[in-house]
Design an enzyme around this catalytic site. Sequence first.
Site, PDB file in Angstrom:
ATOM      1  N   GLY A 252      -5.584  10.876  -6.874  1.00 42.55           N
ATOM      2  CA  GLY A 252      -6.885  10.884  -6.211  1.00 42.55           C
ATOM      3  C   GLY A 252      -6.685  11.065  -4.714  1.00 42.55           C
ATOM      4  O   GLY A 252      -7.345  11.854  -4.062  1.00 42.55           O
ATOM      5  N   MET A 254      -3.425   9.899  -1.400  1.00 40.64           N
ATOM      6  CA  MET A 254      -2.095   9.333  -1.135  1.00 40.64           C
ATOM      7  C   MET A 254      -1.993   8.863   0.298  1.00 40.64           C
ATOM      8  O   MET A 254      -2.306   9.598   1.231  1.00 40.64           O
ATOM      9  CB  MET A 254      -1.033  10.397  -1.447  1.00 40.64           C
ATOM     10  CG  MET A 254       0.390   9.991  -1.112  1.00 40.64           C
ATOM     11  SD  MET A 254       0.895   8.530  -2.053  1.00 40.64           S
ATOM     12  CE  MET A 254       2.054   7.802  -0.889  1.00 40.64           C
ATOM     13  N   GLU A 289      -7.156   4.013   0.935  1.00 43.43           N
ATOM     14  CA  GLU A 289      -5.972   4.611   1.565  1.00 43.43           C
ATOM     15  C   GLU A 289      -5.736   4.043   2.960  1.00 43.43           C
ATOM     16  O   GLU A 289      -4.590   3.857   3.374  1.00 43.43           O
ATOM     17  CB  GLU A 289      -6.119   6.140   1.631  1.00 43.43           C
ATOM     18  CG  GLU A 289      -6.304   6.827   0.284  1.00 43.43           C
ATOM     19  CD  GLU A 289      -5.294   6.434  -0.780  1.00 43.43           C
ATOM     20  OE1 GLU A 289      -4.123   6.159  -0.420  1.00 43.43           O
ATOM     21  OE2 GLU A 289      -5.662   6.387  -1.964  1.00 43.43           O
ATOM     22  N   GLU A 311      -1.029  -1.571  -4.561  1.00 47.10           N
ATOM     23  CA  GLU A 311      -2.238  -0.986  -5.137  1.00 47.10           C
ATOM     24  C   GLU A 311      -3.340  -2.016  -5.393  1.00 47.10           C
ATOM     25  O   GLU A 311      -4.508  -1.763  -5.134  1.00 47.10           O
ATOM     26  CB  GLU A 311      -1.906  -0.228  -6.423  1.00 47.10           C
ATOM     27  CG  GLU A 311      -0.977   0.963  -6.205  1.00 47.10           C
ATOM     28  CD  GLU A 311      -1.484   1.958  -5.157  1.00 47.10           C
ATOM     29  OE1 GLU A 311      -2.670   1.930  -4.806  1.00 47.10           O
ATOM     30  OE2 GLU A 311      -0.668   2.771  -4.681  1.00 47.10           O
TER      31      GLU A 311
END
Length: 843
Positions: A252, A254, A289, A311
């Site tokens: 999606g 990075m 992000e 995450e």
Amino acid sequence: MAVKRFYETFHPEHYDLFIDVNRGKKLISGTSTITGEAQDDTIFINQKYMTISAVRADGEDVTFEVSDKDEAIKINLGRTGKTTIAIDYTAPLTDTMMGIYPSYYELDGEKKQIIGTQFETTFARQAFPSVDEPEAKATFTLSLKWDEKPGEIALANMPETEVVDGVHHFEETVRMSTYLVAFAFGELQSKITETKNGIKVGVFATKAHKPKELDFALDIAKRAIDFYEEFYETPYPLPHSWQLALPDFSAGAMENWGLITYREAYLLLDPDNTTLENKKLVATVITHELAHQWFGDLVTMKWWDNLWLNESFANMMEYLSVDHLEPNWHIWEMFQTSEAPQALQRDATDGVQSVHVEVNDPAEIDALFDPAIVYAKGSRLLVMVRSLLGDEALRKGLKYYFDHHKFDNATGDDLWNALSTATDLNIGEIMHSWLEQPGYPVVTAKIDDNGDLILSQKQFFIGQGEDKGRIWQIPLNANFEAPTIMKDKEINLGNYKDLRNKAGHPLRLNVGNNSHFIVEYDKTLLDDILADTDELDSIAKLQILQDLRLLAQGGQISYATIVPLLAKFANSKSSLVITALYATAAKLREFVEPGSGDEKNLKKFYDDLSVEQVARLGWIPKKGESDEDAQIRPLELSASIYAGNPESIKEAHKIFVENEDNLEAINADIRPYVLISEVKNFGGHNLMAMLIKDYQKTSDASYKADIRLAATSSVDVAEINKIIGYFEDANVIKPQDLRGWYRGVLANSHGQQAAWNWLREDWDWLEKTVGGDMEFATFITVTAYVFHTPERLEEFKKFFEPKINTPGLTREIKMDIKVIETKVNLIEKEKDAVNGAIEVEIN
């Protein structure tokens, strides 16, 4: 020749990278010069798919061996200590969306490309020789050359300093891990602003996009960095934060430090025609992000087994920050309708991974990225920690964490130790019970023969599961007198009537739905809660539907008992409740065969559930209507179209005809349902050709998604076969978008056989095209999500069981066989009761 970790043999301190990319020849060549400390007289450096022409240590040629199997260069130094290694290499420029790779797009009929990078998890070694492990942090100085054309620019983690003889030089980075290095070049447009503290923030995209599509992301990114600097009490440590949309991107987004890369759909949007849902989605991806720029980049997990640390945390912070930036969006509701159900569903299948997983083999690392566990469950657990601590203690603990580990690596225990400095609770002990064990508990609440309220916990399974007697430390969040944490298998809370009288309301557990467990109330307790559902808030109603749905899937109650409840909630004005209602109703579709009388009854039931809401809201969004209504409408229209409601079909067709010359201009909230209805009810060859042409032409990702939903719902087998013909044509369907198309056709009873045949016949092509990628295994997941008949189960097993030992696929195949088996058994057992209950409701 494999060693466990290459970092044990060599500690890099600084890289001088010269990288030359030739797009015409599809060739990368360069020199990686690494200064560091040799720990052994033989050291190991990572490489993948490279040809190594020379290795020098302190200017002298040294002997080396290359092992493709171990992704290694073995270098015989003959000594330890400080040394500078220079490695000359070439490597192919591939289309796998990993390492350094081209992204393709079209502008005014001309085919063009942007070169970008994707190095997480272990793909920096395809770009430059390195110790490609998170712990091997170093500084990097990049010099970049390419077959440059006029008007092209280059971006990297740090600002460009100069261009000499066609070589672009960039400032030295801060100390960081290899997987966060990034660069890109090509013809790009941009919009740039500055934060309060003078950090440059920019959004970059190809010129195929309208400039206004960059505005929303720029605003969110700027405000998010300001928010994080304040919340973390730790400054953003780089001079800029670039957000770059790449036309081809497997994930999606990075979190490369200072140069975040995104799928176009998750960064760019048309501010004049987009849904609130899409704004929320793009905002949460950007804030996720940016959360990583501290949590993941500044402080990085020591090894991939602590991937969840990056995450799960960023997943929680994306909601926390958007809630601060746009409080009117009630973004935590999205958490309840996306992360929570995803985690609860996946985590109830026996064989699921725990959040923290041991891993050594690089091939297995990508398999760790189970989004339902590492992202969704992990973030739920951190939400649980946040509600135990409160924001002030959370911030205090995080500041301690950043101060002690910045520019370094950390483990989960380092985080718990930091958070423990701000609370009396033993956070580490509580969290270990959740992170190290797979699954979650169902807490049973019942009144015993003495009139006492007894709570007991045991692991909850959907389908067969081996009960290993696991115990969790459960934050109960009760609305009556009860312990904060339930540590035992069973507790007696005392006389129920006394507790009930004292509380003055029905007794409920997990208020707010922030803890990772579900509740099974006995009849007395549940009837008490359901006696006055109007008194319940939206999350409580969602939770009732969520827990009952899961208990029904687990065979602990019957779906038939939930059917009457749906009508009770059908006219709710809360999008949370309506989302949960249709998530539950969708499960009922598995109990009916396409074209049967049972399906006809179910469609009538859907019509009954949606008809009043559709009449209340209408098809066309109204100026000044509430966000709730704007979010409920699509759910009701979707239900109405599934039901085949003649008024809705007529209205959708009218809107289609009025906008036939410019379908993209249809209001984005209703566009997918207009197109789906048209394809299903008025579709023909010309319509499909027109949609596919629009799909190729548009730069609007949400319009592309709407076309996919509509095209894959066709009832014309010839048209479906044509769509499957596009699966391997990257000029129509890019590999990054293929899974959505495959799933759409597979879920369509008119297309299922053709899609399933394609997957089996062209598996080798699929593996070659997306095999090196964490998305590959999800083709198996979506297949299992759709299949629910004995015949499909047998075919699934026959095809996938021989592949069970493929690295990265083992767990997925084993779990997905269980997932389908569970559905098959449940349908066989419950089918008559469920369809009988639906029949009672519609009469």
